[in-house]
Design an enzyme around this catalytic site. Structure first.
Site, PDB file in Angstrom:
ATOM      1  NE  ARG A 253      -1.800  -1.423   3.527  1.00 57.80           N
ATOM      2  CZ  ARG A 253      -2.106  -1.631   4.793  1.00 57.80           C
ATOM      3  NH1 ARG A 253      -3.337  -1.487   5.197  1.00 57.80           N
ATOM      4  NH2 ARG A 253      -1.193  -1.974   5.676  1.00 57.80           N
TER       5      ARG A 253
ATOM      6  CE  LYS B  86       5.305 -20.396   9.793  1.00 61.41           C
ATOM      7  NZ  LYS B  86       6.242 -21.010  10.709  1.00 61.41           N
TER       8      LYS B  86
ATOM      9  CG  HIS C 168      11.340 -21.417   5.539  1.00 62.27           C
ATOM     10  ND1 HIS C 168      10.316 -21.091   6.379  1.00 62.27           N
ATOM     11  CD2 HIS C 168      12.428 -21.590   6.316  1.00 62.27           C
ATOM     12  CE1 HIS C 168      10.768 -21.081   7.613  1.00 62.27           C
ATOM     13  NE2 HIS C 168      12.050 -21.376   7.608  1.00 62.27           N
TER      14      HIS C 168
ATOM     15  CD  GLU D   4      11.844 -21.136  16.709  1.00 62.86           C
ATOM     16  OE1 GLU D   4      11.926 -20.115  16.009  1.00 62.86           O
ATOM     17  OE2 GLU D   4      10.775 -21.579  17.156  1.00 62.86           O
TER      18      GLU D   4
ATOM     19  CG  ASP E  52       4.665 -20.568  14.405  1.00 61.39           C
ATOM     20  OD1 ASP E  52       4.244 -19.967  13.402  1.00 61.39           O
ATOM     21  OD2 ASP E  52       5.797 -20.378  14.892  1.00 61.39           O
TER      22      ASP E  52
ATOM     23  CG  HIS F  13       8.439 -25.551   9.646  1.00 59.08           C
ATOM     24  ND1 HIS F  13       8.234 -25.171   8.336  1.00 59.08           N
ATOM     25  CD2 HIS F  13       8.395 -24.408  10.360  1.00 59.08           C
ATOM     26  CE1 HIS F  13       8.067 -23.864   8.289  1.00 59.08           C
ATOM     27  NE2 HIS F  13       8.152 -23.375   9.496  1.00 59.08           N
TER      28      HIS F  13
HETATM   29  P1  NAP Z   1       4.824  -7.723   7.527  1.00 54.65           P
HETATM   30  O1  NAP Z   1       6.198  -7.311   7.902  1.00 54.65           O
HETATM   31  O2  NAP Z   1       3.674  -7.276   8.375  1.00 54.65           O
HETATM   32  O3  NAP Z   1       4.574  -7.189   6.034  1.00 54.65           O
HETATM   33  C1  NAP Z   1       3.314  -7.206   5.440  1.00 54.65           C
HETATM   34  C2  NAP Z   1       3.412  -6.600   4.047  1.00 54.65           C
HETATM   35  O4  NAP Z   1       2.103  -6.609   3.479  1.00 54.65           O
HETATM   36  C3  NAP Z   1       3.898  -5.166   3.999  1.00 54.65           C
HETATM   37  O5  NAP Z   1       4.678  -4.977   2.850  1.00 54.65           O
HETATM   38  C4  NAP Z   1       2.611  -4.365   3.883  1.00 54.65           C
HETATM   39  O6  NAP Z   1       2.903  -3.140   3.267  1.00 54.65           O
HETATM   40  C5  NAP Z   1       1.779  -5.292   3.007  1.00 54.65           C
HETATM   41  N1  NAP Z   1       0.341  -5.108   3.192  1.00 54.65           N
HETATM   42  C6  NAP Z   1      -0.342  -5.107   4.366  1.00 54.65           C
HETATM   43  N2  NAP Z   1      -1.660  -4.887   4.123  1.00 54.65           N
HETATM   44  C7  NAP Z   1      -1.796  -4.748   2.788  1.00 54.65           C
HETATM   45  C8  NAP Z   1      -2.903  -4.504   1.930  1.00 54.65           C
HETATM   46  N3  NAP Z   1      -4.153  -4.312   2.396  1.00 54.65           N
HETATM   47  N4  NAP Z   1      -2.677  -4.439   0.608  1.00 54.65           N
HETATM   48  C9  NAP Z   1      -1.436  -4.604   0.100  1.00 54.65           C
HETATM   49  N5  NAP Z   1      -0.342  -4.828   0.865  1.00 54.65           N
HETATM   50  C10 NAP Z   1      -0.523  -4.909   2.185  1.00 54.65           C
HETATM   51  O7  NAP Z   1       4.695  -9.297   7.385  1.00 54.65           O
HETATM   52  P2  NAP Z   1       5.879 -10.362   7.137  1.00 54.65           P
HETATM   53  O8  NAP Z   1       6.502 -10.686   8.432  1.00 54.65           O
HETATM   54  O9  NAP Z   1       6.744  -9.865   6.025  1.00 54.65           O
HETATM   55  O10 NAP Z   1       5.045 -11.653   6.693  1.00 54.65           O
HETATM   56  C11 NAP Z   1       4.495 -11.786   5.403  1.00 54.65           C
HETATM   57  C12 NAP Z   1       3.937 -13.199   5.258  1.00 54.65           C
HETATM   58  O11 NAP Z   1       4.995 -14.131   5.362  1.00 54.65           O
HETATM   59  C13 NAP Z   1       2.936 -13.594   6.345  1.00 54.65           C
HETATM   60  O12 NAP Z   1       1.970 -14.458   5.791  1.00 54.65           O
HETATM   61  C14 NAP Z   1       3.779 -14.346   7.348  1.00 54.65           C
HETATM   62  O13 NAP Z   1       3.016 -15.262   8.102  1.00 54.65           O
HETATM   63  C15 NAP Z   1       4.742 -15.061   6.411  1.00 54.65           C
HETATM   64  N6  NAP Z   1       6.020 -15.428   7.026  1.00 54.65           N
HETATM   65  C16 NAP Z   1       6.820 -14.476   7.542  1.00 54.65           C
HETATM   66  C17 NAP Z   1       8.037 -14.837   8.109  1.00 54.65           C
HETATM   67  C18 NAP Z   1       8.980 -13.798   8.662  1.00 54.65           C
HETATM   68  O14 NAP Z   1      10.067 -14.191   9.090  1.00 54.65           O
HETATM   69  N7  NAP Z   1       8.623 -12.510   8.670  1.00 54.65           N
HETATM   70  C19 NAP Z   1       8.425 -16.179   8.150  1.00 54.65           C
HETATM   71  C20 NAP Z   1       7.586 -17.146   7.588  1.00 54.65           C
HETATM   72  C21 NAP Z   1       6.381 -16.735   7.028  1.00 54.65           C
HETATM   73  P3  NAP Z   1       1.936  -1.852   3.390  1.00 54.65           P
HETATM   74  O15 NAP Z   1       1.631  -1.689   4.849  1.00 54.65           O
HETATM   75  O16 NAP Z   1       2.711  -0.733   2.777  1.00 54.65           O
HETATM   76  O17 NAP Z   1       0.730  -2.176   2.593  1.00 54.65           O
END
Ligand code: NAP
Length: 481
Positions: free
Chosen positions: A51, A146, A176, A214, A233, A238
């Site tokens: 966004r 996930k 992953h 962990e 989780d 995994h």
């Molecule tokens: P995050 O840091 O909260 O990032 C979310 C992203 O989505 C941001 O780029 C946000 O940008 C965008 N977003 C949020 N609402 C939106 C909307 N309405 N329209 C378009 N874009 C939107 O989350 P994350 O940690 O990167 O995780 C992302 C996914 O990967 C999740 O499903 C999570 O469960 C999974 N995951 C993450 C990790 C990890 O280590 N972080 C590990 C395994 C899996 P804007 O706010 O600018 O829109």
């Protein structure tokens, strides 16, 4: 030994959630490393989508700072060339903004990948909007992160919604762990060598231990984690995947559906686990760290930060050979491994045979990927026939040469998406079967409102988890890096 790099076909990759944590830490650095390695040819495009309002120059500046932090090698000509592949669209998954612009950014004749690195609540919504925007071509794929659902019903509903817009062959559900070199090596070890497979069954294997430990607590993810817990989780995805690769029959061919059919059969062969074979725990406060209840800000939480189970794969190969699985936070070390513990020789001819540990094959996933085979040998020197243990050790970084860089799981997986190879991704029925198996157990402990057993931060989990093994005359391997 140099790694071989086969360039992929030109692609347009739309990275939803491009400004988020996962994109910053893993996906964007991973794409850069594959570009640097020569796997991503010129002419490919990476289109960030979130966004946040930014123009292309703004996104290039953002990616430059991300790479400076998470891919410090990114500089000079490589970085400049990588930046020219970038584009950006400000798009709202829940509104109309940006959806009219996206189609104009995509080319007709290349692979299209839509990577949803956004919260799971947005997966179905984005898939629907992509379909409505008319950008889903036969050459398109969608990648979902996930968690894939939080129980059987929600996973099935999500599958249904995704399949209204994409065929199953276009859906890439990421776990992953499957992208880790050693995890793939479980298959290579078993099915490309004649050595182990004849022993890989209940006649020769006493039991299997799978540990994903962990050292960190829930850190900044307390609210999400407290809603999920270790079973949802880590265990359902995994650990189950590691179990499947360890226990599956050899597929007839190394093809996505042949491999996934065999993994699915393992899940379907799992007996329900009685609550007496399940241990749940919650970490206590450490010397300089909070307790689980403090970290989540929920003093009444009944969610587990640790779970251990004794599983039985009910089939001809594994009858009577239990699988002990455990995962938890704030344990002694960060460690993931699969340990295959072999039976003792049928007849002891040497003294001291009783108190030695038997053969074990340890497949290490982290921190360092590698394989160790624990052998019994003669202790060197005169003075009779004394036995000792010696590891046959193969740490990949050492065995394959310093110049081999073990790529991060995400690098491998994103390239597989572009190549259209689903082998290392979970199929819809596989995910549903895993939920279907674990759901009743989670429901039972949630309904009983039982409190997880407290365990010390920096330890190896609750006492009851040790007992889970002790009462069978076995013991967990130490959790040490
Ligand atoms: P995050 O840091 O909260 O990032 C979310 C992203 O989505 C941001 O780029 C946000 O940008 C965008 N977003 C949020 N609402 C939106 C909307 N309405 N329209 C378009 N874009 C939107 O989350 P994350 O940690 O990167 O995780 C992302 C996914 O990967 C999740 O499903 C999570 O469960 C999974 N995951 C993450 C990790 C990890 O280590 N972080 C590990 C395994 C899996 P804007 O706010 O600018 O829109």
């Amino acid at each position: 030994m140099a790694s071989r790099v086969i360039p992929v076909s030109p692609f347009d990759l739309v990275l939803f959630g491009a400004t988020g944590d996962l994109a910053r830490r893993k996906i964007l650095p991973g794409l850069f490393h594959r570009f640097e390695a020569g796997q991503i040819p010129a002419g490919c495009r990476i289109i960030g989508a979130a966004r946040r309002e930014m123009d292309v120059a703004g996104f290039q500046t953002f990616v430059t700072s991300v790479l400076a932090e998470f891919a410090p090698r990114a500089r000079g000509k490589d970085l400049q060339q990588f930046l020219t592949m970038l584009d950006y669209v400000s798009v709202d998954a829940r509104g109309d903004r940006g959806w009219d612009i996206l189609p104009g950014k995509l080319r007709a004749d290349v692979v299209r990948a839509f990577y949803l690195s956004v919260g799971p609540a947005l997966f179905a919504e984005i898939a629907t909007r992509l379909s409505r925007a008319g950008v889903v071509t036969p050459n398109s794929r969608i990648v979902v992160e996930k968690p894939f659902g939080r129980d059987f019903d929600s996973a099935r509903a999500l599958n249904r919604e995704l399949r209204q817009c994409f065929a199953e062959g276009q859906i890439y559900r990421i776990d992953h762990y499957l992208g880790k070199e050693t995890v793939q090596n479980v298959m290579a070890l078993r099915f490309a060598n004649a050595l182990f497979e004849p022993l890989w069954n209940c006649q020769h294997i006493d039991h299997v231990q799978i540990t994903v430990a962990e050292s960190l607590g829930v850190e900044g993810r307390g609210a999400y984690y407290d809603h999920a817990g270790a079973a949802r989780d880590m265990f359902q995805n995994h650990l189950m995947q590691l179990l499947c690769l360890t226990a599956m029959e050899p597929p007839s061919r190394f093809e996505p559906n042949a491999v996934r059919d065999e993994k699915l059969k393992v899940i379907r062969a799992l007996d329900p686990v009685p609550q007496s074979d399940i241990v749940r725990g919650q970490y206590r406060a450490g010397v300089d760290s909070g307790s689980y209840l403090q970290d989540t800000g929920n003093p009444d939480s009944l969610t587990e930060s640790f779970v251990a189970m004794k599983l039985q794969v009910s089939n001809w190969r594994w009858a009577g050979t239990p699988f002990y699985l455990r995962t938890g936070k704030r344990l002694r070390a960060r460690l993931s491994e699969i340990a295959i513990i072999f039976r003792d020789p049928p007849h002891a001819i040497f003294p001291q045979m009783d108190n030695r540990r038997g053969n074990a094959l340890i497949i290490k996933l982290q921190p360092d990927e590698g394989i160790t085979l624990r052998m019994t040998i003669k202790e060197p020197g005169p003075g009779g026939m004394r036995l000792t243990e010696a590891p046959l050790d193969m740490t990949f970084a050492e065995a394959l040469g310093a110049e081999i860089k073990v790529p991060d799981a995400y690098e491998r997986l994103v390239m597989d998406v572009i190549r259209g190879d689903q082998t290392l991704f979970m199929r819809g029925d596989e995910v549903e079967a895993a939920w279907e198996w674990i759901d009743p157990m989670i429901r039972a402990w949630e309904e009983s409102e039982s409190r997880p057993a407290p365990y010390d931060s920096g330890g190896s989990g609750p006492e009851d988890a040790l007992m889970l093994m002790h009462r069978d005359g076995r013991r967990w391997r130490e959790i040490e890096a």
